[in-house]
Design an enzyme around this catalytic site. Structure first.
Site, PDB file in Angstrom:
ATOM      1  N   SER A 194       0.843  -1.205   0.000  1.00 54.72           N
ATOM      2  CA  SER A 194       0.000   0.000   0.000  1.00 54.72           C
ATOM      3  C   SER A 194       0.870   1.243   0.000  1.00 54.72           C
ATOM      4  CB  SER A 194      -0.868   0.013   1.263  1.00 54.72           C
ATOM      5  OG  SER A 194      -1.512   1.269   1.412  1.00 54.72           O
ATOM      6  N   TYR A 207      -1.842  -1.274  10.586  1.00 50.81           N
ATOM      7  CA  TYR A 207      -1.985  -1.584   9.159  1.00 50.81           C
ATOM      8  C   TYR A 207      -0.777  -1.089   8.351  1.00 50.81           C
ATOM      9  CZ  TYR A 207      -3.916  -1.319   4.397  1.00 50.81           C
ATOM     10  OH  TYR A 207      -4.112  -1.435   3.044  1.00 50.81           O
TER      11      TYR A 207
HETATM   12  P1  NAD Z   1     -11.433  -6.015   0.273  1.00 54.23           P
HETATM   13  O1  NAD Z   1     -12.090  -5.914   1.576  1.00 54.23           O
HETATM   14  O2  NAD Z   1     -12.278  -6.168  -0.912  1.00 54.23           O
HETATM   15  O3  NAD Z   1     -10.384  -7.203   0.275  1.00 54.23           O
HETATM   16  C1  NAD Z   1      -9.696  -7.628   1.408  1.00 54.23           C
HETATM   17  C2  NAD Z   1      -9.929  -9.115   1.533  1.00 54.23           C
HETATM   18  O4  NAD Z   1      -9.074  -9.635   2.525  1.00 54.23           O
HETATM   19  C3  NAD Z   1     -11.340  -9.487   1.979  1.00 54.23           C
HETATM   20  O5  NAD Z   1     -12.202  -9.639   0.885  1.00 54.23           O
HETATM   21  C4  NAD Z   1     -11.115 -10.798   2.712  1.00 54.23           C
HETATM   22  O6  NAD Z   1     -11.460 -11.891   1.886  1.00 54.23           O
HETATM   23  C5  NAD Z   1      -9.616 -10.835   2.939  1.00 54.23           C
HETATM   24  N1  NAD Z   1      -9.341 -11.082   4.352  1.00 54.23           N
HETATM   25  C6  NAD Z   1      -9.310 -10.193   5.364  1.00 54.23           C
HETATM   26  N2  NAD Z   1      -9.053 -10.831   6.521  1.00 54.23           N
HETATM   27  C7  NAD Z   1      -8.912 -12.147   6.221  1.00 54.23           C
HETATM   28  C8  NAD Z   1      -8.625 -13.311   6.972  1.00 54.23           C
HETATM   29  N3  NAD Z   1      -8.404 -13.265   8.302  1.00 54.23           N
HETATM   30  N4  NAD Z   1      -8.575 -14.504   6.329  1.00 54.23           N
HETATM   31  C9  NAD Z   1      -8.797 -14.579   5.001  1.00 54.23           C
HETATM   32  N5  NAD Z   1      -9.041 -13.509   4.223  1.00 54.23           N
HETATM   33  C10 NAD Z   1      -9.104 -12.309   4.840  1.00 54.23           C
HETATM   34  O7  NAD Z   1     -10.499  -4.729   0.146  1.00 54.23           O
HETATM   35  P2  NAD Z   1      -9.350  -4.317  -0.910  1.00 54.23           P
HETATM   36  O8  NAD Z   1      -9.216  -2.861  -0.741  1.00 54.23           O
HETATM   37  O9  NAD Z   1      -9.597  -4.876  -2.238  1.00 54.23           O
HETATM   38  O10 NAD Z   1      -8.062  -4.971  -0.264  1.00 54.23           O
HETATM   39  C11 NAD Z   1      -7.185  -5.838  -0.954  1.00 54.23           C
HETATM   40  C12 NAD Z   1      -5.754  -5.542  -0.583  1.00 54.23           C
HETATM   41  O11 NAD Z   1      -5.398  -4.261  -1.091  1.00 54.23           O
HETATM   42  C13 NAD Z   1      -5.492  -5.491   0.922  1.00 54.23           C
HETATM   43  O12 NAD Z   1      -4.267  -6.123   1.212  1.00 54.23           O
HETATM   44  C14 NAD Z   1      -5.390  -4.016   1.190  1.00 54.23           C
HETATM   45  O13 NAD Z   1      -4.576  -3.745   2.295  1.00 54.23           O
HETATM   46  C15 NAD Z   1      -4.758  -3.535  -0.094  1.00 54.23           C
HETATM   47  N6  NAD Z   1      -4.904  -2.100  -0.319  1.00 54.23           N
HETATM   48  C16 NAD Z   1      -6.135  -1.547  -0.498  1.00 54.23           C
HETATM   49  C17 NAD Z   1      -6.241  -0.185  -0.698  1.00 54.23           C
HETATM   50  C18 NAD Z   1      -7.559   0.492  -0.900  1.00 54.23           C
HETATM   51  O14 NAD Z   1      -7.596   1.723  -0.908  1.00 54.23           O
HETATM   52  N7  NAD Z   1      -8.647  -0.209  -1.057  1.00 54.23           N
HETATM   53  C19 NAD Z   1      -5.093   0.610  -0.716  1.00 54.23           C
HETATM   54  C20 NAD Z   1      -3.861   0.013  -0.533  1.00 54.23           C
HETATM   55  C21 NAD Z   1      -3.772  -1.338  -0.331  1.00 54.23           C
END
Ligand code: NAD
Ligand code: MG
Length: 302
Positions: A194, A207
């Site tokens: 991130s 985080y």
């Molecule tokens: P999202 O909620 O759609 O995806 C996160 C997923 O993580 C969930 O769908 C869930 O299936 C999984 N998860 C969480 N805890 C879990 C556990 N204990 N066991 C199994 N699975 C688990 O959100 P997203 O934004 O698509 O996130 C995906 C990745 O992108 C993450 O690593 C997040 O940190 C990263 N990210 C997101 C953003 C943003 O702005 N959305 C920015 C930077 C990084």
């Protein structure tokens, strides 16, 4: 409601206006949050992502593949020719079923493997079940993550600190380690880090720390596995509209303005992340190792 982009990702277009502008209403979902209940809906490329054969015959395991960025990556991988195993939490079955349907409509196989990545035994079982069901494994995307904003370190509970590290970085170590016995030369690992790795929000101490660790782990493991022909890279998203943001990922007051402070002036949609993961997984990136590809709407990053 955000409708899917009308054009595919290869059409020449203005990135500022590629998607309808969104100003998300204040809302809350219990963790982990569902794409099905998000307002407005996200664009995961269901109707727009066009494959060009870059992952033909590949066998991929993607964590957090039910929603958000992981779902967009799963759809893109299938359109590029890969069969996909999807890891997610049992509470996310409805989202996972939707992505499974989308993958099957793209003519590829989808294997659903619900479970909790904070459980070390599940991490190992997940990898073995994915390899068994897909008849091997040559691509891993460690994308699952949890993000819970807490304004004051005095209110940050030890349980949350530990759970964030278990899910976000310990699981990446465990899943990657378990995958190695399956991965032939040519395989790839892509980790979701991130922009928080370099520009930590004051409300995301646990985080953001895990995201810095993921970057570092990627660069170390990348060097270790390079001689074996296994490439490890990362993608660092900026503000992307996903269920993570409404399940306490952001303070609720921040939701309407989410992503508007980027140089491009808007939040990203999950499907805009998919080409970065496709590139780092495809053989075309054969000399790219230990790299973090920033996909963040223009915020300067190291
Ligand atoms: P999202 O909620 O759609 O995806 C996160 C997923 O993580 C969930 O769908 C869930 O299936 C999984 N998860 C969480 N805890 C879990 C556990 N204990 N066991 C199994 N699975 C688990 O959100 P997203 O934004 O698509 O996130 C995906 C990745 O992108 C993450 O690593 C997040 O940190 C990263 N990210 C997101 C953003 C943003 O702005 N959305 C920015 C930077 C990084
Ligand atoms: Mg989800």
């Amino acid at each position: 409601m955000t409708d899917d982009a009308q054009t595919d990702q290869l059409t020449f277009q203005n990135p500022v206006t590629r998607f309808p502008e969104i100003t998300p209403p204040k809302q809350h979902q219990p963790e982990p949050g569902l794409d099905q209940e998000l307002v407005p809906k996200t664009d995961r490329g269901q109707r727009s992502y066009r494959g060009t054969g870059r992952l033909e015959g590949r066998k991929a395991l993607i964590t957090g593949a039910d929603s958000g960025i992981g779902a967009a990556v799963a759809i893109a991988f299938a359109r590029e020719g890969a069969d996909v195993a999807l890891s997610y939490l049992p509470a996310e079955e409805a989202d996972a079923q939707e992505i499974k349907r989308c993958i099957e409509e793209s003519g590829r196989r989808a294997v659903l493997l619900p479970g909790d990545l904070a459980d070390p035994e599940f991490c190992e079982r997940l990898v073995d079940r994915a390899a068994e069901a897909l008849g091997g494994l040559d691509a891993l995307v460690n994308n699952a993550g949890r993000q819970i904003a807490v304004a004051d370190i005095a209110d940050l509970r030890d349980e949350q600190w530990t759970a964030t590290f278990e899910t976000n970085i310990h699981a990446i170590y465990r899943v990657s380690k378990a995958a190695l016995k399956h991965l032939p030369a040519g395989s790839t690992i892509v980790n979701s880090t991130s922009i928080q790795a370099y520009k930590p929000s004051e409300t995301l101490l646990d985080y953001a720390s895990t995201k810095a660790a993921i970057n570092n782990f990627t660069k170390g493991l990348g060097q270790q596995l390079a001689p074996k022909g296994i490439r490890v890279n990362a993608v660092a998203p900026g503000p992307i509209w996903t269920p993570l943001q409404v399940s306490d990922g952001q303070p609720k007051d921040a939701l309407p303005e989410f992503g508007k402070n980027t140089p491009i002036g808007r939040a990203g949609q999950p499907t805009e992340l998919a080409p970065a993961y496709v590139f780092l997984t495809s053989p075309e990136s054969s000399y790219v190792i230990g790299e973090t590809l920033n996909v963040n709407g223009g915020t300067p990053s190291p």
